[in-house]
Motif scaffolding. Structure first.
Motif, PDB file in Angstrom:
ATOM      1  N   UNK A   1       0.827  -1.213   0.000  1.00 27.32           N
ATOM      2  CA  UNK A   1       0.000   0.000   0.000  1.00 27.32           C
ATOM      3  C   UNK A   1       0.859   1.261   0.000  1.00 27.32           C
ATOM      4  N   UNK A   2       1.936   1.234   0.787  1.00 25.74           N
ATOM      5  CA  UNK A   2       2.821   2.406   0.845  1.00 25.74           C
ATOM      6  C   UNK A   2       3.518   2.626  -0.487  1.00 25.74           C
ATOM      7  N   UNK A   3       3.922   1.554  -1.152  1.00 25.06           N
ATOM      8  CA  UNK A   3       4.569   1.689  -2.453  1.00 25.06           C
ATOM      9  C   UNK A   3       3.588   2.179  -3.510  1.00 25.06           C
ATOM     10  N   UNK A   4       2.348   1.712  -3.451  1.00 20.85           N
ATOM     11  CA  UNK A   4       1.347   2.161  -4.422  1.00 20.85           C
ATOM     12  C   UNK A   4       1.092   3.664  -4.309  1.00 20.85           C
ATOM     13  N   UNK A   5       1.215   4.201  -3.093  1.00 21.45           N
ATOM     14  CA  UNK A   5       1.025   5.645  -2.915  1.00 21.45           C
ATOM     15  C   UNK A   5       2.127   6.440  -3.608  1.00 21.45           C
ATOM     16  N   UNK A   6       3.303   5.821  -3.776  1.00 23.63           N
ATOM     17  CA  UNK A   6       4.445   6.511  -4.398  1.00 23.63           C
ATOM     18  C   UNK A   6       4.663   6.054  -5.838  1.00 23.63           C
ATOM     19  N   UNK A   7       4.291   4.821  -6.138  1.00 22.00           N
ATOM     20  CA  UNK A   7       4.441   4.268  -7.489  1.00 22.00           C
ATOM     21  C   UNK A   7       3.108   3.623  -7.881  1.00 22.00           C
TER      22      UNK A   7
ATOM     23  N   UNK B   1      21.499  -7.288  -1.676  1.00 24.19           N
ATOM     24  CA  UNK B   1      20.146  -6.900  -1.317  1.00 24.19           C
ATOM     25  C   UNK B   1      20.197  -5.943  -0.151  1.00 24.19           C
ATOM     26  N   UNK B   2      19.028  -5.656   0.412  1.00 27.72           N
ATOM     27  CA  UNK B   2      18.936  -4.712   1.522  1.00 27.72           C
ATOM     28  C   UNK B   2      18.170  -5.347   2.674  1.00 27.72           C
ATOM     29  N   UNK B   3      18.685  -5.191   3.894  1.00 31.80           N
ATOM     30  CA  UNK B   3      18.074  -5.757   5.089  1.00 31.80           C
ATOM     31  C   UNK B   3      17.466  -4.646   5.935  1.00 31.80           C
ATOM     32  N   UNK B   4      16.398  -5.010   6.642  1.00 27.50           N
ATOM     33  CA  UNK B   4      15.680  -4.021   7.443  1.00 27.50           C
ATOM     34  C   UNK B   4      15.234  -4.648   8.752  1.00 27.50           C
ATOM     35  N   UNK B   5      14.824  -3.805   9.682  1.00 27.37           N
ATOM     36  CA  UNK B   5      14.151  -4.282  10.882  1.00 27.37           C
ATOM     37  C   UNK B   5      12.758  -4.786  10.491  1.00 27.37           C
ATOM     38  N   UNK B   6      12.059  -5.363  11.449  1.00 26.03           N
ATOM     39  CA  UNK B   6      10.697  -5.839  11.180  1.00 26.03           C
ATOM     40  C   UNK B   6       9.742  -4.645  11.188  1.00 26.03           C
ATOM     41  N   UNK B   7       9.957  -3.757  10.258  1.00 24.52           N
ATOM     42  CA  UNK B   7       9.248  -2.485  10.203  1.00 24.52           C
ATOM     43  C   UNK B   7       8.820  -2.207   8.764  1.00 24.52           C
ATOM     44  N   UNK B   8       7.531  -2.008   8.563  1.00 24.98           N
ATOM     45  CA  UNK B   8       7.018  -1.812   7.206  1.00 24.98           C
ATOM     46  C   UNK B   8       7.596  -0.558   6.557  1.00 24.98           C
ATOM     47  N   UNK B   9       7.814   0.483   7.339  1.00 26.58           N
ATOM     48  CA  UNK B   9       8.356   1.716   6.773  1.00 26.58           C
ATOM     49  C   UNK B   9       9.759   1.543   6.228  1.00 26.58           C
ATOM     50  N   UNK B  10      10.622   0.843   6.967  1.00 28.20           N
ATOM     51  CA  UNK B  10      11.987   0.625   6.501  1.00 28.20           C
ATOM     52  C   UNK B  10      12.005  -0.303   5.288  1.00 28.20           C
ATOM     53  N   UNK B  11      11.170  -1.325   5.310  1.00 18.65           N
ATOM     54  CA  UNK B  11      11.080  -2.222   4.148  1.00 18.65           C
ATOM     55  C   UNK B  11      10.606  -1.458   2.915  1.00 18.65           C
ATOM     56  N   UNK B  12       9.642  -0.574   3.093  1.00 19.51           N
ATOM     57  CA  UNK B  12       9.131   0.225   1.978  1.00 19.51           C
ATOM     58  C   UNK B  12      10.227   1.109   1.392  1.00 19.51           C
TER      59      UNK B  12
ATOM     60  N   UNK C   1      13.787   2.256  -3.084  1.00 19.74           N
ATOM     61  CA  UNK C   1      15.131   2.584  -3.579  1.00 19.74           C
ATOM     62  C   UNK C   1      15.521   1.684  -4.741  1.00 19.74           C
ATOM     63  N   UNK C   2      15.289   0.391  -4.613  1.00 20.55           N
ATOM     64  CA  UNK C   2      15.663  -0.535  -5.688  1.00 20.55           C
ATOM     65  C   UNK C   2      14.757  -0.380  -6.906  1.00 20.55           C
ATOM     66  N   UNK C   3      13.469  -0.135  -6.675  1.00 21.84           N
ATOM     67  CA  UNK C   3      12.537   0.001  -7.795  1.00 21.84           C
ATOM     68  C   UNK C   3      12.803   1.257  -8.619  1.00 21.84           C
TER      69      UNK C   3
ATOM     70  N   UNK D   1      19.844   0.548 -12.106  1.00 18.73           N
ATOM     71  CA  UNK D   1      21.263   0.201 -12.196  1.00 18.73           C
ATOM     72  C   UNK D   1      21.732  -0.449 -10.896  1.00 18.73           C
ATOM     73  N   UNK D   2      21.321   0.105  -9.768  1.00 21.32           N
ATOM     74  CA  UNK D   2      21.667  -0.491  -8.469  1.00 21.32           C
ATOM     75  C   UNK D   2      21.050  -1.872  -8.336  1.00 21.32           C
ATOM     76  N   UNK D   3      19.800  -1.997  -8.735  1.00 27.91           N
ATOM     77  CA  UNK D   3      19.131  -3.296  -8.645  1.00 27.91           C
ATOM     78  C   UNK D   3      19.850  -4.339  -9.495  1.00 27.91           C
ATOM     79  N   UNK D   4      20.290  -3.949 -10.694  1.00 27.30           N
ATOM     80  CA  UNK D   4      21.010  -4.895 -11.554  1.00 27.30           C
ATOM     81  C   UNK D   4      22.337  -5.321 -10.921  1.00 27.30           C
ATOM     82  N   UNK D   5      23.065  -4.368 -10.351  1.00 18.90           N
ATOM     83  CA  UNK D   5      24.346  -4.704  -9.712  1.00 18.90           C
ATOM     84  C   UNK D   5      24.138  -5.669  -8.547  1.00 18.90           C
ATOM     85  N   UNK D   6      23.154  -5.384  -7.741  1.00 19.41           N
ATOM     86  CA  UNK D   6      22.887  -6.273  -6.604  1.00 19.41           C
ATOM     87  C   UNK D   6      22.411  -7.641  -7.079  1.00 19.41           C
ATOM     88  N   UNK D   7      21.600  -7.664  -8.113  1.00 18.34           N
ATOM     89  CA  UNK D   7      21.118  -8.943  -8.643  1.00 18.34           C
ATOM     90  C   UNK D   7      22.249  -9.803  -9.170  1.00 18.34           C
TER      91      UNK D   7
END
Length: 399
Positions: free
Chosen positions: A234-240, A328-339, A344-346, A350-356
């Protein structure tokens, strides 16, 4: 049956549902050296809403169904399963009793103790695998204490305790389960199917070719926190607004995810369980894991092998699979940090490709199924060759 000189292994698991333990067993089942090992699998039935990984393999000399050896705890069924396992042990006389998952681990190890009584079989060595643990996210405080007490007693009846990651081992030791010398760390081993191209994968799943896509692959159950996945979506849909969310899996919380999908028409694609998970990974820009508790998740290994970066909660041994800021990217068990990480990757392809690409190299080198088989065969040999010794020369820790 007359013994033929091979090491006899009796492997016991509650059920072969879609998930990490069953995947690991199938990797062994298909590749173990049968000239050296007489390996037999004893398992119960899956739940009604689950898929059985054995499929057409069901039956035959190496697979044995044990009534009552399923996920649910039912005293009468459990007692029958216990007696059946003890009888099978007396007949098969395994050198090694290899148990997985909590219920099968308890019944299998107690059955081994029971089978020794009044039998010509003097008992094989025992190894139990923790594919994760039930210390967090599963039980109330009272039930957690009972679980810990039971596992402490069972550990005293076990030669080797195997974990899929060093953090899982450390958590169990901190809870007083077993001794350091009993533990062997054997990370998972995976072989992914042929990964299709991004365009073909999206066409196959009915996804737009250019939309940002986030995938969730796993059971829709409490500890996996699909509600947190929905909050991130839901948070991502508000931005993308054009973002799409692919859910590959099922479970008791499927209905909750379906209701969330109805509130955002067209944004969610609920696929149920699929055998071609490589198609899902190939179609995704990011794979998201939102769990409160994990062992060493195969989803993250598979995503890496497909070259897809992940955003995940840093729980269990997740940090032994995902190198933060590299694969990849690690986060706490927090929806805001995961979002924030997913956004950032979406928005930085270029960053997403490098990490992949880094994830593909790392997971392919570190988590091959051939390595899992070699480690397990070495464990079996050490159990048979060095009775009474706790340390093992094959201990691994992926860091």
């Amino acid at each position: 049956m007359k013994p033929d000189g091979r090491i006899r292994v009796m492997e016991i698991i509650a059920r072969m549902n879609v998930g990490g333990p069953a995947t690991q067993i199938l990797g062994l089942y298909e590749r173990l050296n049968l000239e050296e090992f007489d390996h037999r699998l004893y398992t119960g039935q899956v739940e009604e809403n689950e898929s059985d990984r054995l499929g057409v393999r069901d039956g035959g000399a190496r697979i044995h169904r044990v009534a009552g050896l399923g996920r649910s705890v039912r005293p009468a069924d459990d007692w029958r399963a216990l007696l059946r396992l003890a009888a099978e042990m007396r007949a098969f006389r395994p050198h090694i009793v290899h148990t997985r998952t909590a219920k099968a681990g308890a019944l299998g190890r107690v059955a081994a103790r029971l089978a020794r009584a009044g039998s010509a079989w003097d008992g094989g060595r025992t190894a139990h695998v923790f594919h994760g643990h039930l210390l967090d996210g599963y039980f109330s405080p009272v039930k957690r204490r009972l679980y810990v007490m039971a596992e402490r007693r069972l550990a005293a009846m076990t030669d080797h305790l195997v974990t899929v990651g060093a953090k899982v081992r450390d958590d169990l030791l901190a809870a007083g389960i077993g001794r350091p010398g009993q533990y062997v760390v054997i990370p998972p081993g995976v072989r992914l199917g042929a990964v299709p191209g991004r365009e073909a994968a999206r066409a196959h799943l009915g996804l737009p070719p250019d939309a940002p896509v986030v995938a969730f692959v796993g059971r829709l159950t409490g500890v996996k926190r699909p509600d947190r996945f929905v909050a991130v979506a839901r948070a991502l849909l508000a931005r993308l607004p054009g973002c799409r969310f692919v859910v590959c899996g099922g479970g008791e919380l499927t209905g909750e995810v379906e209701r969330a999908a109805q509130a955002a028409p067209g944004a969610f694609h609920l696929l149920g369980w699929r055998a071609d998970v490589e198609t899902v990974y190939a179609a995704a820009d990011v794979v998201l894991l939102t769990s409160d508790n994990e062992g060493t998740p195969l989803t993250l290994i598979e995503a890496g092998m497909a070259g897809t970066p992940v955003v995940a909660t840093q729980v269990g041994s997740v940090g032994e699979v995902v190198r933060h800021g590299v694969t990849g990217l690690l986060a706490a068990t927090d929806a805001g940090e995961l979002t924030a990480h997913a956004y950032r990757l979406l928005t930085d392809p270029a960053l997403a490709r490098r990490m992949g690409e880094s994830a593909r190299r790392w997971t392919t080198d570190s988590f091959a199924v051939e390595r899992l088989v070699a480690d397990t065969e070495a464990l079996y040999r050490s159990l048979c060759a060095a009775p009474g010794r706790s340390p093992s020369p094959i201990t691994r820790s992926i860091t």
